[in-house]
Design a protein around this motif. Structure first.
Motif, PDB file in Angstrom:
ATOM      1  N   LYS A   1       0.813  -1.208   0.000  1.00  0.00           N
ATOM      2  CA  LYS A   1       0.000   0.000   0.000  1.00  0.00           C
ATOM      3  C   LYS A   1       0.851   1.265   0.000  1.00  0.00           C
ATOM      4  O   LYS A   1       0.378   2.339  -0.366  1.00  0.00           O
ATOM      5  N   ALA A   2       2.117   1.126   0.415  1.00  0.00           N
ATOM      6  CA  ALA A   2       3.037   2.264   0.389  1.00  0.00           C
ATOM      7  C   ALA A   2       3.679   2.427  -0.981  1.00  0.00           C
ATOM      8  O   ALA A   2       4.537   3.292  -1.165  1.00  0.00           O
ATOM      9  N   GLY A   3       3.264   1.604  -1.938  1.00  0.00           N
ATOM     10  CA  GLY A   3       3.760   1.732  -3.299  1.00  0.00           C
ATOM     11  C   GLY A   3       4.916   0.822  -3.649  1.00  0.00           C
ATOM     12  O   GLY A   3       5.485   0.940  -4.750  1.00  0.00           O
ATOM     13  N   ARG A   4       5.278  -0.097  -2.748  1.00  0.00           N
ATOM     14  CA  ARG A   4       6.384  -1.007  -3.033  1.00  0.00           C
ATOM     15  C   ARG A   4       5.908  -2.218  -3.846  1.00  0.00           C
ATOM     16  O   ARG A   4       4.779  -2.677  -3.698  1.00  0.00           O
ATOM     17  N   LYS A   5       6.787  -2.753  -4.670  1.00  0.00           N
ATOM     18  CA  LYS A   5       6.578  -4.060  -5.261  1.00  0.00           C
ATOM     19  C   LYS A   5       6.975  -5.080  -4.207  1.00  0.00           C
ATOM     20  O   LYS A   5       8.082  -5.042  -3.668  1.00  0.00           O
ATOM     21  N   VAL A   6       6.061  -5.991  -3.875  1.00  0.00           N
ATOM     22  CA  VAL A   6       6.285  -6.909  -2.755  1.00  0.00           C
ATOM     23  C   VAL A   6       6.083  -8.352  -3.198  1.00  0.00           C
ATOM     24  O   VAL A   6       5.081  -8.689  -3.847  1.00  0.00           O
ATOM     25  N   TYR A   7       7.040  -9.200  -2.822  1.00  0.00           N
ATOM     26  CA  TYR A   7       6.926 -10.646  -2.974  1.00  0.00           C
ATOM     27  C   TYR A   7       6.778 -11.230  -1.580  1.00  0.00           C
ATOM     28  O   TYR A   7       7.529 -10.873  -0.661  1.00  0.00           O
ATOM     29  N   LEU A   8       5.820 -12.137  -1.401  1.00  0.00           N
ATOM     30  CA  LEU A   8       5.571 -12.744  -0.091  1.00  0.00           C
ATOM     31  C   LEU A   8       5.755 -14.245  -0.190  1.00  0.00           C
ATOM     32  O   LEU A   8       5.039 -14.930  -0.933  1.00  0.00           O
ATOM     33  N   SER A   9       6.715 -14.770   0.565  1.00  0.00           N
ATOM     34  CA  SER A   9       7.001 -16.208   0.596  1.00  0.00           C
ATOM     35  C   SER A   9       6.058 -16.880   1.587  1.00  0.00           C
ATOM     36  O   SER A   9       6.103 -16.603   2.787  1.00  0.00           O
ATOM     37  N   VAL A  10       5.200 -17.775   1.058  1.00  0.00           N
ATOM     38  CA  VAL A  10       4.115 -18.376   1.843  1.00  0.00           C
ATOM     39  C   VAL A  10       4.408 -19.850   2.129  1.00  0.00           C
ATOM     40  O   VAL A  10       4.574 -20.646   1.201  1.00  0.00           O
ATOM     41  N   GLY A  11       4.469 -20.193   3.421  1.00  0.00           N
ATOM     42  CA  GLY A  11       4.614 -21.577   3.820  1.00  0.00           C
ATOM     43  C   GLY A  11       3.297 -22.127   4.324  1.00  0.00           C
ATOM     44  O   GLY A  11       2.229 -21.558   4.103  1.00  0.00           O
ATOM     45  N   ALA A  12       3.347 -23.260   5.011  1.00  0.00           N
ATOM     46  CA  ALA A  12       2.143 -23.865   5.584  1.00  0.00           C
ATOM     47  C   ALA A  12       1.573 -22.946   6.661  1.00  0.00           C
ATOM     48  O   ALA A  12       2.320 -22.328   7.421  1.00  0.00           O
ATOM     49  N   HIS A  13       0.254 -22.854   6.726  1.00  0.00           N
ATOM     50  CA  HIS A  13      -0.369 -21.938   7.677  1.00  0.00           C
ATOM     51  C   HIS A  13      -1.835 -22.300   7.892  1.00  0.00           C
ATOM     52  O   HIS A  13      -2.438 -23.037   7.106  1.00  0.00           O
ATOM     53  N   ASP A  14      -2.391 -21.767   8.959  1.00  0.00           N
ATOM     54  CA  ASP A  14      -3.839 -21.739   9.165  1.00  0.00           C
ATOM     55  C   ASP A  14      -4.294 -20.302   8.954  1.00  0.00           C
ATOM     56  O   ASP A  14      -3.563 -19.364   9.260  1.00  0.00           O
ATOM     57  N   ARG A  15      -5.523 -20.134   8.443  1.00  0.00           N
ATOM     58  CA  ARG A  15      -6.025 -18.772   8.268  1.00  0.00           C
ATOM     59  C   ARG A  15      -7.517 -18.738   8.630  1.00  0.00           C
ATOM     60  O   ARG A  15      -8.390 -18.893   7.793  1.00  0.00           O
ATOM     61  N   PRO A  16      -7.811 -18.550   9.887  1.00  0.00           N
ATOM     62  CA  PRO A  16      -9.208 -18.513  10.327  1.00  0.00           C
ATOM     63  C   PRO A  16      -9.903 -17.264   9.827  1.00  0.00           C
ATOM     64  O   PRO A  16      -9.249 -16.255   9.499  1.00  0.00           O
ATOM     65  N   PRO A  17     -11.224 -17.275   9.745  1.00  0.00           N
ATOM     66  CA  PRO A  17     -11.945 -16.050   9.382  1.00  0.00           C
ATOM     67  C   PRO A  17     -11.822 -15.034  10.506  1.00  0.00           C
ATOM     68  O   PRO A  17     -11.856 -15.393  11.684  1.00  0.00           O
ATOM     69  N   ARG A  18     -11.670 -13.758  10.147  1.00  0.00           N
ATOM     70  CA  ARG A  18     -11.651 -12.728  11.191  1.00  0.00           C
ATOM     71  C   ARG A  18     -13.011 -12.675  11.882  1.00  0.00           C
ATOM     72  O   ARG A  18     -13.102 -12.670  13.111  1.00  0.00           O
ATOM     73  N   ARG A  19     -14.047 -12.628  11.059  1.00  0.00           N
ATOM     74  CA  ARG A  19     -15.412 -12.682  11.589  1.00  0.00           C
ATOM     75  C   ARG A  19     -16.251 -13.585  10.695  1.00  0.00           C
ATOM     76  O   ARG A  19     -15.977 -13.709   9.502  1.00  0.00           O
ATOM     77  N   TYR A  20     -17.252 -14.190  11.269  1.00  0.00           N
ATOM     78  CA  TYR A  20     -18.189 -15.000  10.487  1.00  0.00           C
ATOM     79  C   TYR A  20     -19.542 -14.985  11.185  1.00  0.00           C
ATOM     80  O   TYR A  20     -19.630 -15.219  12.389  1.00  0.00           O
ATOM     81  N   ARG A  21     -20.542 -14.648  10.427  1.00  0.00           N
ATOM     82  CA  ARG A  21     -21.917 -14.613  10.925  1.00  0.00           C
ATOM     83  C   ARG A  21     -22.035 -13.763  12.194  1.00  0.00           C
ATOM     84  O   ARG A  21     -22.595 -14.159  13.207  1.00  0.00           O
ATOM     85  N   ASN A  22     -21.416 -12.602  12.113  1.00  0.00           N
ATOM     86  CA  ASN A  22     -21.525 -11.575  13.148  1.00  0.00           C
ATOM     87  C   ASN A  22     -20.788 -11.910  14.443  1.00  0.00           C
ATOM     88  O   ASN A  22     -21.097 -11.356  15.496  1.00  0.00           O
ATOM     89  N   ARG A  23     -19.810 -12.784  14.365  1.00  0.00           N
ATOM     90  CA  ARG A  23     -19.001 -13.123  15.535  1.00  0.00           C
ATOM     91  C   ARG A  23     -17.527 -13.177  15.137  1.00  0.00           C
ATOM     92  O   ARG A  23     -17.176 -13.704  14.086  1.00  0.00           O
ATOM     93  N   ASP A  24     -16.659 -12.632  16.010  1.00  0.00           N
ATOM     94  CA  ASP A  24     -15.220 -12.681  15.768  1.00  0.00           C
ATOM     95  C   ASP A  24     -14.727 -14.115  15.943  1.00  0.00           C
ATOM     96  O   ASP A  24     -15.306 -14.912  16.688  1.00  0.00           O
ATOM     97  N   PHE A  25     -13.606 -14.428  15.290  1.00  0.00           N
ATOM     98  CA  PHE A  25     -13.116 -15.807  15.356  1.00  0.00           C
ATOM     99  C   PHE A  25     -12.686 -16.204  16.768  1.00  0.00           C
ATOM    100  O   PHE A  25     -12.728 -17.386  17.124  1.00  0.00           O
ATOM    101  N   VAL A  26     -12.297 -15.241  17.623  1.00  0.00           N
ATOM    102  CA  VAL A  26     -11.952 -15.616  18.992  1.00  0.00           C
ATOM    103  C   VAL A  26     -13.187 -16.140  19.730  1.00  0.00           C
ATOM    104  O   VAL A  26     -13.084 -16.997  20.614  1.00  0.00           O
ATOM    105  N   TRP A  27     -14.353 -15.609  19.373  1.00  0.00           N
ATOM    106  CA  TRP A  27     -15.611 -16.107  19.958  1.00  0.00           C
ATOM    107  C   TRP A  27     -15.871 -17.525  19.475  1.00  0.00           C
ATOM    108  O   TRP A  27     -16.254 -18.398  20.261  1.00  0.00           O
TER     109      TRP A  27
END
Length: 418
Positions: free
Chosen positions: A184-210
């Motif tokens: 977003k600062a205007g840089r060209k960015v490469y992101l090296s992605v390994g194994a991960h989990d990616r939970p939803p931030r929110r779903y059906r009006n509830r945060d993922f911590v809930w």
């Protein structure tokens, strides 16, 4: 020489929580912090960092953040919160005091704590220095290579980096948020992605911590050794949003696979990008399915969200994965390593570490009598790495010290029954 029952090493969330419970148990103690309270939040995090959990959830039970409950406090807010809580409970914290060495007193049951301000003899030691002790930069790219290298703990803002493209290695919470900020600062960015989990931030009006709470996932037992830390891509930035690598790529960020090597100015990547992203998507969708099942089973009136299950099409960088990058040809002037941390207990001389220097313990109680650990991920369960999790873990450890006091205070004789 000063003599104190318990010395707590570290003035972050774990050390402050330990102090509260030790005080409640009437145990004399001191907390030693080499810098300021919660120093790493202030000086070893980037400027725009916010908490990954909302204020209503990730806090100590007896003090709320001074913000909207659903907001994500910034790093300075978190540090200020720790200071306020320490003052609230009257924690005996000594800042600017570095613990240089802790050793067992020969022929005794106490420990000698050597500090920058002198020596302290203590019966119990609580190591509450946390997991972010020693930044890891893999010995892959030579330090004399014509590229600037930095660990994420030293990154503060885009202006800090030389002009040019950036390769961010590591796609957990830190790497992903920094990569997006740089793009977003205007840089060209490469992101090296390994194994991960990616939970939803929110779903059906509830945060993922809930969702993790009602699905009882915060209490998940510690995984097998070596698998305790699962990279989780989640963000509280911009009010909180789900991390979606495909979306990030469609917005201009270039994804590559796991970084595997370097030779003659070229970085090589594993051909695992598609697998890693698909695995993260599967984890994401599995949480949605469990949430839907919970809603149905409990008759909850929460709005449906079918659009959350739509996975964007593969971006070009996944259709034709990049397996190597010549840094000079691509204008890459910085490699930012978001590759985590190693533990460093070199100051603690105790028979309670494995061959890799990791603590051997059960729920924070080490195999060396009188030594305890706090603030580590998965110390007792999944929630241990969070502020509220450290608070509950600290109560258990403080109670164990109290129990040992009770045993030590017993001077009776067993009745002999003939």
């Amino acid at each position: 020489m000063e003599v104190i029952d318990t010395v707590v090493v570290g003035g972050g969330q774990a050390g402050i929580a330990a102090s509260e419970h030790l005080t409640n148990n009437g145990i004399e103690h001191v907390v030693l912090e080499r810098h300021r309270i919660a120093e790493r939040w202030r000086s070893e995090r980037w400027d725009s960092l916010v908490m990954n959990g909302p204020a209503w959830h990730d806090r100590f039970p007896n003090l709320e953040f001074n913000c909207h409950p659903d907001a994500f406090p910034g790093k300075e807010d978190v540090a200020d919160y720790m200071v306020a809580y320490a003052e609230k409970i009257g924690a005996p914290i000594r800042t600017g005091v570095e613990v240089k060495r802790v050793r067992k007193v020969k022929g005794g049951s106490s420990f000698m704590v050597e500090t920058s301000e002198g020596q302290i003899e203590a019966r119990h030691i609580i190591a509450a220095t946390g997991p972010f002790q020693k930044p890891i930069i893999p010995p892959m790219v030579p330090t004399d290579a014509s590229v600037f290298q930095m660990h994420s703990n030293s990154y503060h803002n885009p202006e800090q980096l030389p002009e040019g493209a950036v390769l961010v290695v590591g796609a957990g919470s830190s790497g992903t948020q920094i990569a997006e900020e740089l793009r977003k600062a205007g840089r060209k960015v490469y992101l090296s992605v390994g194994a991960h989990d990616r939970p939803p931030r929110r779903y059906r009006n509830r945060d993922f911590v809930w969702w993790l709470g009602v699905l009882n996932k915060w209490n998940a037992d510690t995984p097998n050794p070596g698998t305790e830390h699962v990279t989780i891509a989640v963000s509280g930035a911009e009010g909180g949003k789900t991390v979606d690598f495909r979306r990030l790529a469609h917005e201009g960020l270039t994804l590559v696979g796991m970084t595997k090597g370097y030779s003659n100015g070229t970085v090589q990547f594993e051909n695992d990008l598609v697998h890693n992203v698909n695995r993260g998507d599967a984890n994401y969708l599995s949480v949605l399915e469990e949430a839907d099942a919970f809603i149905a089973a409990n008759g909850l009136d929460l709005p449906e969200e079918p659009e959350a299950k739509i996975i964007p099409p593969d971006p070009e960088c996944m259709v034709n994965p990049i397996l190597d990058l010549n840094l000079a040809e691509q204008g890459i002037t910085t490699i930012l390593w978001a590759t985590g941390y190693a533990l460093d207990y070199s100051w603690l001389e105790a028979d309670t570490f494995d061959e890799r220097g990791r603590p051997i313990h059960q729920r924070g109680v080490s195999k060396e009598r009188g030594v305890y650990f706090l603030g580590l991920p998965w110390l007792t369960r999944r929630g241990s790495a969070f502020i509220w999790g450290a608070w509950h873990d600290a109560k258990f450890v403080a109670d164990q010290i109290q129990i040992q006091h009770n045993y030590s205070g017993y001077h009776g004789e067993a009745e002999v029954i003939s």
